[in-house]
Design a protein around this motif. Structure first.
Motif, short mmCIF file in Angstrom:
data_model
loop_
_atom_site.label_atom_id
_atom_site.label_comp_id
_atom_site.label_asym_id
_atom_site.label_seq_id
_atom_site.Cartn_x
_atom_site.Cartn_y
_atom_site.Cartn_z
N GLY A 26 0.74 -1.06 -0.01
CA GLY A 26 0.10 -0.03 0.03
C GLY A 26 0.88 1.25 0.19
N VAL A 27 0.09 2.34 -0.24
CA VAL A 27 0.91 3.52 -0.41
C VAL A 27 1.36 3.96 0.73
CG1 VAL A 27 0.32 6.19 -1.00
CG2 VAL A 27 -0.10 4.29 -2.77
N GLY A 28 0.48 4.03 1.82
CA GLY A 28 0.76 4.65 3.10
C GLY A 28 1.83 3.99 3.68
N GLN A 29 2.04 2.71 3.64
CA GLN A 29 2.83 1.61 4.32
C GLN A 29 4.32 2.03 3.80
OE1 GLN A 29 3.58 0.06 6.97
NE2 GLN A 29 5.03 -1.02 6.73
N ALA A 30 4.28 2.08 2.35
CA ALA A 30 5.51 2.62 1.63
C ALA A 30 6.02 3.70 1.87
CB ALA A 30 5.26 2.49 0.17
N VAL A 31 5.43 4.67 2.16
CA VAL A 31 5.68 6.37 2.44
C VAL A 31 6.16 6.30 3.90
CG1 VAL A 31 4.92 8.63 2.78
CG2 VAL A 31 4.26 7.37 0.94
N ARG A 32 5.66 5.63 4.79
CA ARG A 32 5.95 5.55 6.34
C ARG A 32 7.35 4.83 6.34
NH1 ARG A 32 0.38 5.01 7.18
NH2 ARG A 32 0.38 2.73 6.98
N ARG A 33 7.65 3.81 5.62
CA ARG A 33 8.87 3.12 5.62
C ARG A 33 10.10 4.08 4.99
NH1 ARG A 33 9.56 -3.01 4.08
NH2 ARG A 33 11.29 -2.69 5.15
N ALA A 34 9.66 4.86 3.93
CA ALA A 34 10.51 5.65 3.39
C ALA A 34 10.87 6.85 4.48
CB ALA A 34 10.16 6.14 2.02
N LYS A 35 9.96 7.52 5.10
CA LYS A 35 10.08 8.44 5.87
C LYS A 35 11.13 8.12 7.22
CE LYS A 35 8.31 12.24 5.30
NZ LYS A 35 8.95 13.42 4.92
N ALA A 36 10.78 6.88 7.45
CA ALA A 36 11.28 6.31 8.63
C ALA A 36 12.81 5.96 8.45
CB ALA A 36 10.79 5.16 9.22
N ALA A 37 13.39 5.92 7.07
CA ALA A 37 14.38 5.54 6.84
C ALA A 37 15.58 6.67 6.78
CB ALA A 37 14.72 5.29 5.19
N ASN A 38 15.01 7.96 7.10
CA ASN A 38 15.74 9.36 7.17
C ASN A 38 16.83 9.26 6.41
OD1 ASN A 38 14.18 10.03 9.74
ND2 ASN A 38 15.32 8.36 11.02
N THR A 39 16.54 9.43 5.31
CA THR A 39 17.55 9.49 4.25
C THR A 39 17.93 11.12 3.92
OG1 THR A 39 15.99 9.99 2.46
CG2 THR A 39 16.65 7.69 2.68
N GLY A 40 17.10 11.96 4.60
CA GLY A 40 17.48 13.45 4.36
C GLY A 40 16.88 13.95 3.14
#
Length: 284
Positions: free
Chosen positions: A176-190
């Motif tokens: 899902g879109v929400g889960q993918a975005v949350r994981r990306a944000k949690a990765a803290n790539t800057g």
């Protein structure tokens, strides 16, 4: 053309080696005296937007350090058919050996710039900005994207490490879109997190998960207008997919901020540019 990561000398050397092979230009060597001089003019045979003049000049200078070259226009300029782009005078063998490599590069890059300019002109006054994509010829991305800039576009990601862009397959793997975005944000790539959505129902979950930008994929102008209303200016919106010269104006008028077009680098035809013997001497 001077991005820090582009090695012009290496590019010129590699392209000339590809064309010259191990034996060099046997035709010129067999028919032209070693010290013969040649005066030539490079001109466009159709209306173009110019890109790659300095690169073309570098091919000639690689084989004749003393070659006299006058650039008559600048990258990014529009040139009508018959416009002289460059005047040259130097060693005849060197000039004719470098001719095809120089022309191939200039024709390709000016082709991208010319097509890009047509798209930019098509959305003039709408406020939408044209973006390129990573759909470039392998090994020529820096040059292709430079040419797109000369045509008036802005560069999107140059490489995969330039930004987080969650596409449909990333969404599918995550469920899902929400889960993918949350994981990306949690990765803290800057880096900003952009996510592709192809249904209006995905917009709110993407925003709630913290998406910084949305890519609206293959949506008709009416649907795009609905997406613009739903987002309400909270994040920038980019439209992509199904974009051509017939459709881009309607897409731009939907209110999106950006429109990405792969075909400006992927499918641009080379323009017609030639190098011809010039009776007029090189200006002293």
């Amino acid at each position: 053309m001077n991005p820090a990561s582009f090695d012009l000398h290496e590019f010129v050397r590699r392209v000339l080696a590809e064309d010259m092979g191990s034996g060099g230009d046997v035709t010129s060597a067999a028919t032209i005296e070693a010290d013969a001089r040649f005066v030539a003019a490079m001109n466009c045979r159709e209306p173009i937007t110019v890109a790659g003049l300095d690169i073309a000049a570098a091919f000639f200078r690689e084989l004749d350090r003393e070659m006299m070259i006058e650039l008559c226009v600048r990258d990014g300029d529009r040139a009508e058919a018959g416009t002289v782009l460059m005047r040259l005078e130097g060693n005849a063998r060197a000039m004719l050996t470098a001719e095809r490599s120089a022309l191939n590069t200039l024709q390709h890059l000016s082709g991208i710039a010319t097509l890009t300019r047509r798209y930019v002109d098509a959305i003039a006054g709408t406020g939408a900005v044209l973006l390129d994509t990573r759909k470039t010829i392998p090994g020529l991305r820096l040059l292709d994207k430079y040419a797109a800039r000369m045509g008036g576009a802005e560069n999107h990601r140059m490489r995969l490490d330039d930004g987080v862009l969650i596409k449909d397959n990333h969404v599918a793997v995550n469920g899902g879109v929400g889960q993918a975005v949350r994981r990306a944000k949690a990765a803290n790539t800057g880096l900003q997190v952009q996510v592709e959505v192809d249904q209006l129902e995905q917009i709110i979950p993407a925003l709630e998960a913290g998406a910084d930008r949305l890519l609206l994929d293959n949506m008709e102008p009416q649907t795009l207008r609905q997406a613009v209303a739903i987002v309400g200016g909270r994040v920038p919106l980019e439209a992509s997919g199904g974009v051509n010269l017939d459709t881009i104006r309607g897409i731009a008028e939907s209110g999106v901020d950006y429109i990405s077009v792969g075909r400006i680098t992927q499918s641009a035809p080379a323009v017609d540019i030639g190098l011809d013997f010039a009776l007029k001497p090189y200006p002293s």
